[in-house]
Write a protein that holds these residues in place. Structure first.
Motif, PDB file in Angstrom:
ATOM      1  N   GLY A 126       0.822  -1.210   0.000  1.00 38.45           N
ATOM      2  CA  GLY A 126       0.000   0.000   0.000  1.00 38.45           C
ATOM      3  C   GLY A 126       0.849   1.249   0.000  1.00 38.45           C
ATOM      4  O   GLY A 126       1.978   1.260   0.498  1.00 38.45           O
ATOM      5  N   LYS A 127       0.321   2.321  -0.568  1.00 33.84           N
ATOM      6  CA  LYS A 127       1.004   3.625  -0.652  1.00 33.84           C
ATOM      7  C   LYS A 127       2.422   3.499  -1.219  1.00 33.84           C
ATOM      8  O   LYS A 127       3.298   4.308  -0.928  1.00 33.84           O
ATOM      9  CB  LYS A 127       1.058   4.307   0.715  1.00 33.84           C
ATOM     10  CG  LYS A 127      -0.308   4.712   1.251  1.00 33.84           C
ATOM     11  CD  LYS A 127      -0.155   5.443   2.569  1.00 33.84           C
ATOM     12  CE  LYS A 127      -1.507   5.707   3.217  1.00 33.84           C
ATOM     13  NZ  LYS A 127      -2.340   6.654   2.458  1.00 33.84           N
ATOM     14  N   PHE A 128       2.668   2.465  -1.989  1.00 38.25           N
ATOM     15  CA  PHE A 128       3.975   2.233  -2.598  1.00 38.25           C
ATOM     16  C   PHE A 128       5.091   2.219  -1.555  1.00 38.25           C
ATOM     17  O   PHE A 128       6.221   2.633  -1.815  1.00 38.25           O
ATOM     18  CB  PHE A 128       4.264   3.253  -3.701  1.00 38.25           C
ATOM     19  CG  PHE A 128       3.330   3.120  -4.872  1.00 38.25           C
ATOM     20  CD1 PHE A 128       3.561   2.187  -5.858  1.00 38.25           C
ATOM     21  CD2 PHE A 128       2.196   3.908  -4.961  1.00 38.25           C
ATOM     22  CE1 PHE A 128       2.691   2.038  -6.931  1.00 38.25           C
ATOM     23  CE2 PHE A 128       1.311   3.763  -6.026  1.00 38.25           C
ATOM     24  CZ  PHE A 128       1.561   2.827  -7.010  1.00 38.25           C
ATOM     25  N   LEU A 129       4.749   1.765  -0.340  1.00 39.54           N
ATOM     26  CA  LEU A 129       5.773   1.627   0.696  1.00 39.54           C
ATOM     27  C   LEU A 129       6.702   0.470   0.345  1.00 39.54           C
ATOM     28  O   LEU A 129       6.298  -0.496  -0.303  1.00 39.54           O
ATOM     29  CB  LEU A 129       5.114   1.387   2.057  1.00 39.54           C
ATOM     30  CG  LEU A 129       4.419   2.612   2.660  1.00 39.54           C
ATOM     31  CD1 LEU A 129       3.605   2.215   3.882  1.00 39.54           C
ATOM     32  CD2 LEU A 129       5.430   3.683   3.030  1.00 39.54           C
ATOM     33  N   LYS A 130       7.935   0.584   0.813  1.00 41.77           N
ATOM     34  CA  LYS A 130       8.917  -0.437   0.463  1.00 41.77           C
ATOM     35  C   LYS A 130       8.827  -1.653   1.364  1.00 41.77           C
ATOM     36  O   LYS A 130       9.375  -2.707   1.040  1.00 41.77           O
ATOM     37  CB  LYS A 130      10.336   0.159   0.583  1.00 41.77           C
ATOM     38  CG  LYS A 130      10.622   1.193  -0.474  1.00 41.77           C
ATOM     39  CD  LYS A 130      11.815   2.031  -0.104  1.00 41.77           C
ATOM     40  CE  LYS A 130      13.115   1.388  -0.527  1.00 41.77           C
ATOM     41  NZ  LYS A 130      14.222   2.361  -0.373  1.00 41.77           N
ATOM     42  N   LEU A 131       8.187  -1.473   2.514  1.00 44.86           N
ATOM     43  CA  LEU A 131       8.113  -2.552   3.496  1.00 44.86           C
ATOM     44  C   LEU A 131       6.706  -2.552   4.075  1.00 44.86           C
ATOM     45  O   LEU A 131       5.974  -1.570   3.920  1.00 44.86           O
ATOM     46  CB  LEU A 131       9.143  -2.305   4.616  1.00 44.86           C
ATOM     47  CG  LEU A 131      10.606  -2.408   4.179  1.00 44.86           C
ATOM     48  CD1 LEU A 131      11.490  -1.647   5.152  1.00 44.86           C
ATOM     49  CD2 LEU A 131      11.021  -3.870   4.098  1.00 44.86           C
ATOM     50  N   PRO A 132       6.298  -3.588   4.778  1.00 43.35           N
ATOM     51  CA  PRO A 132       4.959  -3.596   5.367  1.00 43.35           C
ATOM     52  C   PRO A 132       4.748  -2.392   6.271  1.00 43.35           C
ATOM     53  O   PRO A 132       5.668  -1.968   6.983  1.00 43.35           O
ATOM     54  CB  PRO A 132       4.943  -4.902   6.162  1.00 43.35           C
ATOM     55  CG  PRO A 132       5.972  -5.763   5.529  1.00 43.35           C
ATOM     56  CD  PRO A 132       7.028  -4.835   5.022  1.00 43.35           C
ATOM     57  N   GLY A 133       3.538  -1.846   6.248  1.00 44.73           N
ATOM     58  CA  GLY A 133       3.250  -0.633   7.014  1.00 44.73           C
ATOM     59  C   GLY A 133       3.036  -0.926   8.486  1.00 44.73           C
ATOM     60  O   GLY A 133       3.373  -2.003   8.998  1.00 44.73           O
ATOM     61  N   GLY A 134       2.471   0.037   9.203  1.00 42.06           N
ATOM     62  CA  GLY A 134       2.225  -0.116  10.628  1.00 42.06           C
ATOM     63  C   GLY A 134       3.483   0.085  11.447  1.00 42.06           C
ATOM     64  O   GLY A 134       4.498   0.582  10.961  1.00 42.06           O
ATOM     65  N   ALA A 135       3.397  -0.345  12.691  1.00 40.29           N
ATOM     66  CA  ALA A 135       4.514  -0.096  13.608  1.00 40.29           C
ATOM     67  C   ALA A 135       5.792  -0.760  13.116  1.00 40.29           C
ATOM     68  O   ALA A 135       6.889  -0.236  13.288  1.00 40.29           O
ATOM     69  CB  ALA A 135       4.164  -0.604  14.991  1.00 40.29           C
ATOM     70  N   ASP A 136       5.635  -1.919  12.480  1.00 37.58           N
ATOM     71  CA  ASP A 136       6.833  -2.608  12.032  1.00 37.58           C
ATOM     72  C   ASP A 136       7.589  -1.794  10.998  1.00 37.58           C
ATOM     73  O   ASP A 136       8.811  -1.900  10.882  1.00 37.58           O
ATOM     74  CB  ASP A 136       6.464  -3.977  11.447  1.00 37.58           C
ATOM     75  CG  ASP A 136       6.148  -4.965  12.559  1.00 37.58           C
ATOM     76  OD1 ASP A 136       6.513  -4.665  13.715  1.00 37.58           O
ATOM     77  OD2 ASP A 136       5.529  -5.994  12.274  1.00 37.58           O
ATOM     78  N   PHE A 137       6.852  -0.996  10.237  1.00 37.26           N
ATOM     79  CA  PHE A 137       7.521  -0.138   9.261  1.00 37.26           C
ATOM     80  C   PHE A 137       8.418   0.868   9.978  1.00 37.26           C
ATOM     81  O   PHE A 137       9.585   1.032   9.638  1.00 37.26           O
ATOM     82  CB  PHE A 137       6.491   0.585   8.401  1.00 37.26           C
ATOM     83  CG  PHE A 137       7.119   1.399   7.311  1.00 37.26           C
ATOM     84  CD1 PHE A 137       7.433   0.811   6.113  1.00 37.26           C
ATOM     85  CD2 PHE A 137       7.421   2.740   7.503  1.00 37.26           C
ATOM     86  CE1 PHE A 137       8.029   1.544   5.100  1.00 37.26           C
ATOM     87  CE2 PHE A 137       8.023   3.473   6.509  1.00 37.26           C
ATOM     88  CZ  PHE A 137       8.324   2.875   5.306  1.00 37.26           C
ATOM     89  N   CYS A 138       7.850   1.523  10.991  1.00 34.18           N
ATOM     90  CA  CYS A 138       8.628   2.524  11.727  1.00 34.18           C
ATOM     91  C   CYS A 138       9.835   1.884  12.401  1.00 34.18           C
ATOM     92  O   CYS A 138      10.906   2.467  12.491  1.00 34.18           O
ATOM     93  CB  CYS A 138       7.754   3.202  12.779  1.00 34.18           C
ATOM     94  SG  CYS A 138       6.234   3.903  12.087  1.00 34.18           S
ATOM     95  N   ARG A 139       9.606   0.637  12.864  1.00 34.57           N
ATOM     96  CA  ARG A 139      10.669  -0.003  13.619  1.00 34.57           C
ATOM     97  C   ARG A 139      11.827  -0.466  12.737  1.00 34.57           C
ATOM     98  O   ARG A 139      12.856  -0.912  13.257  1.00 34.57           O
ATOM     99  CB  ARG A 139      10.089  -1.177  14.404  1.00 34.57           C
ATOM    100  CG  ARG A 139       9.199  -0.675  15.514  1.00 34.57           C
ATOM    101  CD  ARG A 139       8.402  -1.771  16.120  1.00 34.57           C
ATOM    102  NE  ARG A 139       9.210  -2.640  16.952  1.00 34.57           N
ATOM    103  CZ  ARG A 139       8.688  -3.520  17.788  1.00 34.57           C
ATOM    104  NH1 ARG A 139       7.388  -3.624  17.896  1.00 34.57           N
ATOM    105  NH2 ARG A 139       9.452  -4.281  18.506  1.00 34.57           N
ATOM    106  N   ASN A 140      11.679  -0.351  11.448  1.00 32.82           N
ATOM    107  CA  ASN A 140      12.826  -0.634  10.589  1.00 32.82           C
ATOM    108  C   ASN A 140      13.983   0.300  10.920  1.00 32.82           C
ATOM    109  O   ASN A 140      15.145  -0.059  10.779  1.00 32.82           O
ATOM    110  CB  ASN A 140      12.446  -0.474   9.118  1.00 32.82           C
ATOM    111  CG  ASN A 140      11.604  -1.626   8.641  1.00 32.82           C
ATOM    112  OD1 ASN A 140      11.999  -2.770   8.752  1.00 32.82           O
ATOM    113  ND2 ASN A 140      10.423  -1.324   8.134  1.00 32.82           N
ATOM    114  N   CYS A 141      13.640   1.529  11.321  1.00 28.59           N
ATOM    115  CA  CYS A 141      14.684   2.455  11.757  1.00 28.59           C
ATOM    116  C   CYS A 141      14.674   2.623  13.270  1.00 28.59           C
ATOM    117  O   CYS A 141      15.722   2.708  13.899  1.00 28.59           O
ATOM    118  CB  CYS A 141      14.490   3.822  11.101  1.00 28.59           C
ATOM    119  SG  CYS A 141      14.700   3.796   9.320  1.00 28.59           S
ATOM    120  N   HIS A 142      13.474   2.707  13.851  1.00 28.85           N
ATOM    121  CA  HIS A 142      13.355   3.048  15.273  1.00 28.85           C
ATOM    122  C   HIS A 142      13.371   1.792  16.141  1.00 28.85           C
ATOM    123  O   HIS A 142      12.421   1.530  16.868  1.00 28.85           O
ATOM    124  CB  HIS A 142      12.082   3.859  15.508  1.00 28.85           C
ATOM    125  CG  HIS A 142      12.074   5.171  14.790  1.00 28.85           C
ATOM    126  ND1 HIS A 142      12.615   6.316  15.325  1.00 28.85           N
ATOM    127  CD2 HIS A 142      11.626   5.509  13.561  1.00 28.85           C
ATOM    128  CE1 HIS A 142      12.479   7.309  14.457  1.00 28.85           C
ATOM    129  NE2 HIS A 142      11.889   6.848  13.378  1.00 28.85           N
TER     130      HIS A 142
END
Lengths: 235, 345
Positions: A126-142
């Motif tokens: 969705g939204k052409f995101l590179k990785l699955p969205g949600g908290a796990d997306f943020c946690r790729n960096c955080h």
């Protein structure tokens, strides 16, 4: 097989393999773009050519596509904006309001433009995101290993602990199930997510906290308080 | 068996794989080295008798003098301004980000602001017949007609195609000499011809993405010349399409590309009295000029007008407006930039 034949065969095999890999990559990309919102092709035209604009071998490049090189409107941003400017696609939220930061993009820095989070060819999340969205997306960096003063314990699930309010949705599978209110679980389902308080576009610098009232561009709101205290809910 | 002895050459003939590979490699090295030497050292000039090379096309600079660079009005702020038009001594600039029209006087002060009486939703194009303003209010799917004091005379709700999946999204508007109103519908890839009252006369385009004489792929800005010919920015086909006053395809200008004389993302269009076509390109950060028969005449908007490699005055040039010999370029980030064009009128 004689020597020259063997050498030519070897070169031929390597060339064929490389060609096959290249064709596969190109076809794979086209397959991803075809049928998505980024497929802007007329019938019979490959969707690639509208962004990967064919270079006229006889012509002189007019200039670099990045007229500034530095600053908030540099790097890949002009390229994305060349469609997302209200013409091919409507302007959205604060994305190209240069007075507001786009977290965590750093335009002009290789790998840190819009493409840090988005890939125009990626359609899986969705939204052409590179990785699955949600908290796990943020946690790729955080991601974080030690204790935190963050009001929501974003490592609760991986550590097997409940969030500070003592209530979280074990079915949610990630941090997005954390509840701050309605401990009994009878509320309107205001499950707190990263995006409840933070936004990648139009939020405050550094903290990426939502404090903006209403975007004049599309009327969308990223107000911090109103993301929970919605009028009429009585929460 | 009495073997015939090898001759001097036969003895050197390789009879296993490894020397063959070495020989092939040596040959490749020789050829490659020769090529490289030729390129680097040019031992002879094979173009000795050739005609002198023509000037590189990117060195073509169209004569234009920068008159004004207004990043922001003196007393207001705009956000992502999209287009401008001049009438009644003011320059009316569409403040797309704030959904309003600002009227800018000659000293750069905003003396008119539409936001007290009008709510606009990403206005993308503006035109005038000298008495009224015509505004393409893109997300509202409307064309608004205002008098020069900003009073709303009429709101034209644009009809969608019969089987439309998308809302009508007008991002271009122009007024013909005979009073007809022309509107581009970006979502449905068509140009609407309306009478002066806003009734639909005809549509041009295939109602889907198309190219050639068949239609458009995101039609954008529009303008009309003195004879009533219509010029349509065909955004994703990288060209400007010229239509007859009746909407018949006549020709196009430019093609998709990244070099001088081609268009990457055409945005705005204007036509002068001699039929020269001015096109702003948001990705190339340039205004390119074409002759009536499609020849590339040069570029406008270099920091040093005499030096085409001196960088661009623009960041994201969009709407164009030509008033006499003055060209108004609305840049989404750099604001309003005006040029005087000798002999444009």
């Amino acid at each position: 097989m004689t020597g020259p034949t063997r050498a030519f065969a070897l070169v031929g095999v390597v060339a064929l393999v490389l060609l096959a890999v290249g064709v596969g990559v190109v076809l794979g990309e086209e397959k991803n773009v075809a049928g998505t919102k980024h497929d802007v092709a007329t019938e019979g035209t490959p969707p690639c050519v509208y962004c990967h604009i064919p270079r006229d071998a006889q012509g002189e490049l007019l200039y670099a596509r990045d007229p500034n090189g530095v600053g908030p409107y540099s790097g890949l941003k002009p390229f994305c904006f060349s469609c997302h400017d209200g013409t091919v696609a409507p302007l959205k939220s604060y994305i190209f309001d240069l007075t507001r930061p786009d977290h965590p993009a750093d335009p002009g820095v290789r790998g840190q433009d819009c493409t840090r989070c988005h890939d125009p060819h990626e359609t899986g999340y969705g939204k052409f995101l590179k990785l699955p969205g949600g908290a796990d997306f943020c946690r790729n960096c955080h991601f974080r290993a030690g204790p935190t003063d963050h009001p929501v314990d974003i490592d609760a699930l991986t550590a097997g602990r409940a969030p500070p309010d003592g209530h979280w949705d074990p079915e949610a599978g990630d941090f997005s199930g954390t509840r701050l209110w309605n401990a009994a679980g009878t509320g309107p389902g205001s499950f707190v997510k990263c995006l409840t308080c933070h936004s990648p576009h139009g939020s405050q610098p550094d903290t990426a906290i939502n404090t903006v009232a209403v975007s004049p561009l599309d009327g969308s709101s990223v107000s911090l308080c109103q993301s929970c205290h919605v009028s009429g809910r009585g929460d | 068996m009495n073997k015939r002895p090898y001759g001097p050459f036969e003895r050197q003939r390789p009879n296993d794989g490894q020397p063959t590979v070495l020989l092939v490699l040596a040959g490749a090295l020789l050829i490659g080295g020769g090529l490289l030497a030729g390129i680097l050292f040019k031992p002879f000039d094979w173009q000795d008798n050739a005609a002198p090379a023509p000037a590189r096309v990117s060195e073509l600079v169209y004569p234009a003098a920068t008159e004004l660079e207004l990043t922001l009005p003196a007393n207001e702020e705009w956000l992502l301004p999209s287009a401008a038009a001049t009438a009644g001594g003011l320059t009316f600039v569409l403040d797309a980000g704030h959904g309003r029209i600002l009227g800018i006087d000659s000293s750069g002060v905003a003396t008119y602001d539409s936001s007290s009486g009008l709510e606009l939703h990403q206005p993308m194009a503006i035109a005038t017949d000298g008495r009224r303003l015509f505004v393409a209010d893109s997300l509202a799917g409307q064309v608004l007609i205002l008098d020069l004091a900003g009073r709303l005379e009429k709101a034209i709700r644009l009809p969608g195609p019969v089987a439309a999946e998308e809302e009508v999204r007008p991002i271009g508007v122009a007024v013909a000499p005979d009073g007809r109103i022309l509107v581009s519908d970006a979502s449905n890839h068509r140009v609407l011809f309306l009478d002066g009252d806003g009734s639909l006369l005809k549509t041009v385009g295939a109602d889907r993405r198309a190219e050639g004489s068949e239609g458009f792929n995101v039609p954008g800005a529009l303008t009309v010349d003195a004879r009533g010919n219509v010029y349509v920015v065909d955004t994703l086909n990288g060209r400007v399409v010229k239509l007859s006053p009746d909407g018949e395809f006549i020709r196009d200008y430019g093609r998709l590309g990244g070099t001088a004389g081609t268009l990457s993302r055409p945005k705005g269009v204007a036509v002068d009295g001699a039929g020269r076509v001015f096109v702003s390109d948001g990705l190339l950060a340039a205004v390119e000029v074409f002759s009536p028969d499609g020849a590339y005449l040069g570029v406008i908007g270099r920091r040093d007008p005499a030096n085409p490699t001196s960088g661009s005055l623009f960041q994201a040039p969009a709407g164009l407006w030509l008033d006499g010999d003055r060209l108004y370029v609305t840049d989404r980030f750099a604001g309003l930039v005006t040029f005087s064009l000798p002999g444009a009128d």
